[in-house]
Design a protein around this motif. Structure first.
Motif, short mmCIF file in Angstrom:
data_model
loop_
_atom_site.label_atom_id
_atom_site.label_comp_id
_atom_site.label_asym_id
_atom_site.label_seq_id
_atom_site.Cartn_x
_atom_site.Cartn_y
_atom_site.Cartn_z
N ALA A 26 -2.74 -55.60 59.41
CA ALA A 26 -4.17 -55.36 59.56
C ALA A 26 -4.58 -55.27 61.02
O ALA A 26 -5.37 -54.40 61.40
N ALA A 27 -4.06 -56.18 61.85
CA ALA A 27 -4.41 -56.15 63.27
C ALA A 27 -3.93 -54.86 63.92
O ALA A 27 -4.62 -54.27 64.75
N CYS A 28 -2.72 -54.41 63.55
CA CYS A 28 -2.19 -53.17 64.13
C CYS A 28 -3.04 -51.97 63.73
O CYS A 28 -3.38 -51.13 64.57
N ALA A 29 -3.40 -51.86 62.46
CA ALA A 29 -4.24 -50.76 62.02
C ALA A 29 -5.59 -50.78 62.72
O ALA A 29 -6.08 -49.74 63.20
N GLY A 30 -6.20 -51.96 62.81
CA GLY A 30 -7.46 -52.08 63.51
C GLY A 30 -7.33 -51.80 64.99
O GLY A 30 -8.23 -51.21 65.61
N GLY A 31 -6.21 -52.20 65.57
CA GLY A 31 -5.99 -51.98 67.00
C GLY A 31 -5.93 -50.51 67.36
O GLY A 31 -6.49 -50.07 68.37
N PHE A 32 -5.26 -49.71 66.55
CA PHE A 32 -5.20 -48.27 66.82
C PHE A 32 -6.57 -47.62 66.62
O PHE A 32 -6.93 -46.69 67.35
N VAL A 33 -7.35 -48.12 65.67
CA VAL A 33 -8.70 -47.59 65.47
C VAL A 33 -9.60 -47.91 66.65
O VAL A 33 -10.48 -47.12 67.02
N LEU A 34 -9.41 -49.07 67.29
CA LEU A 34 -10.21 -49.41 68.47
C LEU A 34 -10.07 -48.35 69.57
O LEU A 34 -10.99 -48.15 70.36
N HIS A 35 -8.91 -47.68 69.66
CA HIS A 35 -8.75 -46.62 70.64
C HIS A 35 -9.80 -45.53 70.46
O HIS A 35 -10.21 -44.88 71.43
N LEU A 36 -10.24 -45.33 69.22
CA LEU A 36 -11.14 -44.23 68.90
C LEU A 36 -12.60 -44.65 68.82
O LEU A 36 -13.49 -43.86 69.12
N VAL A 37 -12.87 -45.88 68.42
CA VAL A 37 -14.26 -46.31 68.25
C VAL A 37 -14.82 -46.97 69.51
O VAL A 37 -16.05 -47.03 69.67
N GLU A 38 -13.96 -47.48 70.39
CA GLU A 38 -14.40 -48.02 71.67
C GLU A 38 -13.59 -47.38 72.81
O GLU A 38 -12.92 -48.07 73.57
N PRO A 39 -13.66 -46.05 72.96
CA PRO A 39 -12.80 -45.37 73.92
C PRO A 39 -13.14 -45.65 75.37
O PRO A 39 -12.32 -45.41 76.25
N HIS A 40 -14.34 -46.13 75.62
CA HIS A 40 -14.75 -46.49 76.99
C HIS A 40 -14.29 -47.90 77.34
O HIS A 40 -14.49 -48.34 78.49
N LEU A 41 -13.67 -48.59 76.39
CA LEU A 41 -13.27 -49.98 76.61
C LEU A 41 -11.77 -50.21 76.43
O LEU A 41 -11.27 -51.27 76.79
N ASN A 42 -11.07 -49.25 75.84
CA ASN A 42 -9.62 -49.35 75.72
C ASN A 42 -9.07 -47.99 75.31
O ASN A 42 -9.82 -47.11 74.89
N GLY A 43 -7.76 -47.84 75.43
CA GLY A 43 -7.13 -46.59 75.04
C GLY A 43 -5.63 -46.76 74.87
O GLY A 43 -5.06 -47.80 75.23
N PRO A 44 -4.96 -45.75 74.33
CA PRO A 44 -3.51 -45.84 74.10
C PRO A 44 -2.71 -46.02 75.39
O PRO A 44 -1.60 -46.57 75.34
N GLY A 45 -3.24 -45.57 76.51
CA GLY A 45 -2.52 -45.70 77.77
C GLY A 45 -2.73 -47.03 78.47
O GLY A 45 -2.34 -47.19 79.63
N GLY A 46 -3.34 -47.99 77.77
CA GLY A 46 -3.67 -49.26 78.39
C GLY A 46 -2.70 -50.38 78.07
O GLY A 46 -1.49 -50.17 77.95
N ASP A 47 -3.22 -51.58 77.88
CA ASP A 47 -2.40 -52.78 77.75
C ASP A 47 -3.07 -53.74 76.78
O ASP A 47 -4.19 -53.52 76.33
N LEU A 48 -2.38 -54.80 76.45
CA LEU A 48 -2.96 -55.84 75.59
C LEU A 48 -2.22 -57.15 75.79
O LEU A 48 -1.08 -57.19 76.26
N VAL A 49 -2.90 -58.24 75.45
CA VAL A 49 -2.29 -59.56 75.36
C VAL A 49 -2.67 -60.13 74.00
O VAL A 49 -3.83 -60.04 73.58
#
Length: 569
Positions: A26-49
């Motif tokens: 669930a977290a992974c699916a939601g995480g990839f969606v965050l790339h599209l719904v909050e694109p000014h705050l994160n993206g696929p070329g970024g990072d995470l902890v």
């Protein structure tokens, strides 16, 4: 139960749980969606902890999704480019992208779903579109001239027809949809789930080679000049994501877990240790004395962060009894106006430049931009816990749409995390090839008896500053998580800003005005320079938990901005 900074990501995570997936799916699916719904705050070329704990594990684990500096990212090279700071925007500030690799690593080792199923939600939104948030549309508007004049590939993606899209307009990203489809197809070629996910991780790194070639062309940076990126395909040979053991500290009988000193997490642990024996009424951020105490402790631990934290640094001495006693004794009745790191035995504190100019320090981590490419971005967050007791907290960031030019074949840009490195080799957070920049990303897990709590927030330097009042209100004040998130909060600006241009404001404190006149007046009387902000403007906290004795789950999310959401059943 799922909670995140965007309702759509929460809904996707909850949909996965409803279909039998576990918290990691669930977290992974939601995480990839965050790339599209909050694109000014994160993206696929970024990072995470991330911090997570499987139901059958005795302790949490850190999901390390912070890429290192490329081989060509040397202090000497940046100085030859005429720079005294790593720019806040442009490809020269790009660390090795690690967020996507980290999500896939977590899915491989702890999830149950196939890559195709996990990515299906993000692929659908990338193909069919998702409404732009007002903040995303505003960010695009602020960088529109930069895109038109200097980053035409970004203009092609974010300025359809050459115009700034209005809030609510459907944004589609067919190039990124094709990238995700490629990862799913590669994973599907293997009959073995683990091998398939590893194949997708390898394909991801091969696709990123296009970014290296594209960003090698000079382009505008926040320095106001044009530079070429130094990231190269050979920097991408090894998978960047990994697992680590967390640090922990006890507070009022609870155990709090954070990532190590390559993040800012140990600063929260130090703050909790300092505050542990204080009387309860001194720990209430809704009173003038409590707010003053919290702010002064934050100043101390953030000074220790800036003096000692970095990749490979040892945070343990800062959590020792001797240091904690010394820091506790340093809290006075008036606001300190000095930058005061502790002096450790055998280790002198590194002193960063204390730049007072710029006026950015009073910000809250939200994006601000200019035509030069001066850009700041914020972050997202997601928490998930499932019926079996698996729990995960992840803070993704970087790769904001305003970070650097979009790579046309990929549909996204790279991050700018290297801006948190110093061009001074004596700093523990110096720019060094192969070393991780000291990130602000800082999720939290808490053990409260048999209850497991996951929480976090966006906010750059404010992430642990906003988590501290929440934890104090829950553990000391008896608030529910939702009450603690909703309560008025504050933060200090008396730390060296982790983001370009790295300013410092020695007595500043930012406070939501609804905390009340007596608190605002009391802070001012104690010497704090108070900036009042909107009643509901600081913090984007969320949390989930499971009570191990009863099996009851709860979730809580931020009401500010009417964007975050918690859901479960």
């Amino acid at each position: 139960m799922a909670a995140s900074t965007h309702a759509t990501a929460t809904a996707v995570a909850q949909a996965v749980l409803e279909r039998g997936g576990n918290a990691f799916d669930a977290a992974c699916a939601g995480g990839f969606v965050l790339h599209l719904v909050e694109p000014h705050l994160n993206g696929p070329g970024g990072d995470l902890v991330g911090l997570f704990q499987p139901a059958d594990a005795e302790a949490p684990t850190v999901l390390m999704g912070q890429g290192a500096a490329p081989a060509g990212a040397t202090i000497a090279h940046f100085q030859r480019e005429g720079l005294d700071l790593v720019p806040g925007a442009g490809g020269l500030a790009a660390a090795i992208p690690a967020a996507v690799d980290a999500w896939l690593l977590l899915l491989r080792d702890h999830g149950t779903w196939a890559v195709t199923d996990v990515l299906s939600y993000a692929i659908s939104y990338a193909d069919n579109g998702h409404p732009l948030l007002p903040a995303a549309a505003a960010t695009i508007g602020r960088v529109a001239d930069l895109f038109r004049e200097h980053w035409p590939s970004s203009a092609d993606v974010w300025l359809p027809g050459g115009a700034v899209p209005p809030a609510g307009a459907l944004h589609r990203n067919p190039a990124y949809a094709n990238v995700l489809r490629r990862l799913a197809a590669v994973a599907d070629e293997s009959d073995d789930r683990t091998a398939g996910i590893d194949a997708a991780r390898g394909e991801w790194r091969r696709l990123l080679a296009d970014a290296c070639e594209f960003l090698a062309q000079p382009h505008r940076h926040s320095s106001g000049a044009d530079h070429a990126a130094v990231i190269r395909p050979e920097d991408l040979i090894e998978a960047p994501a990994s697992y680590e053991e967390p640090l922990s500290a006890s507070f009022r009988g609870r155990k709090v877990f954070k990532a190590d000193a390559w993040s800012q997490g140990p600063a929260l642990l130090e703050a909790l240790r300092i505050l542990d024996p204080f009387p309860d009424d001194h720990l209430d951020p809704s009173t003038a004395w409590g707010a003053h105490t919290v702010v002064e402790v934050l100043k101390l631990v953030l000074a220790d962060r800036d003096a000692y934290f970095g990749d490979g640094a040892d945070a343990a001495p800062l959590l020792s009894d001797a240091v904690v006693l010394a820091r506790r004794a340093a809290i006075g009745e008036q606001a300190s106006s000095e930058w005061r790191p502790v002096r450790l035995s055998g280790a002198e504190p590194w002193v960063p430049p204390l730049r007072r100019e710029g006026g950015i320090a009073a910000g809250t981590g939200e994006p601000t931009v200019a035509r030069t490419g001066d850009t700041r971005g914020d972050t997202c967050h997601i928490d998930v816990v499932d019926r079996w007791g698996n729990i995960v907290s992840v803070t993704p960031s970087g790769g904001w749409l305003q970070s650097s030019p979009v790579i046309p074949s990929l549909g996204f840009c790279l991050g700018t995390r290297l801006q948190m490195c110093w061009l001074d080799d004596s700093s523990p957070a110096a720019l060094r090839p192969g070393h991780r920049p000291r990130t602000t990303l800082s999720p939290t897990l808490v053990h409260d008896g048999n209850t497991r709590i996951a929480l976090g927030t966006p906010g750059g330097d404010q992430q642990d500053q906003w988590q501290l009042p929440m934890l104090l209100r829950m553990i000391v004040g008896g608030y529910t998580a939702q009450e603690a998130i909703d309560a008025p909060t504050l933060h200090t600006t008396a730390m060296v800003d982790s983001f370009w241009p790295r300013t410092w404001d020695p007595t500043g404190v930012v406070v939501e005005a609804r905390v009340g006149e007596s608190v605002l007046r009391g802070l001012a009387e104690r010497g704090h320079r108070v900036t009042r902000v909107g009643d509901w403007s600081l913090g984007r906290l969320s949390a989930v938990a499971i009570d191990g004795d009863t099996g009851i789950l709860w979730g809580a999310a931020n009401a500010r901005g009417m964007q975050g959401y918690a859901a479960g059943r």
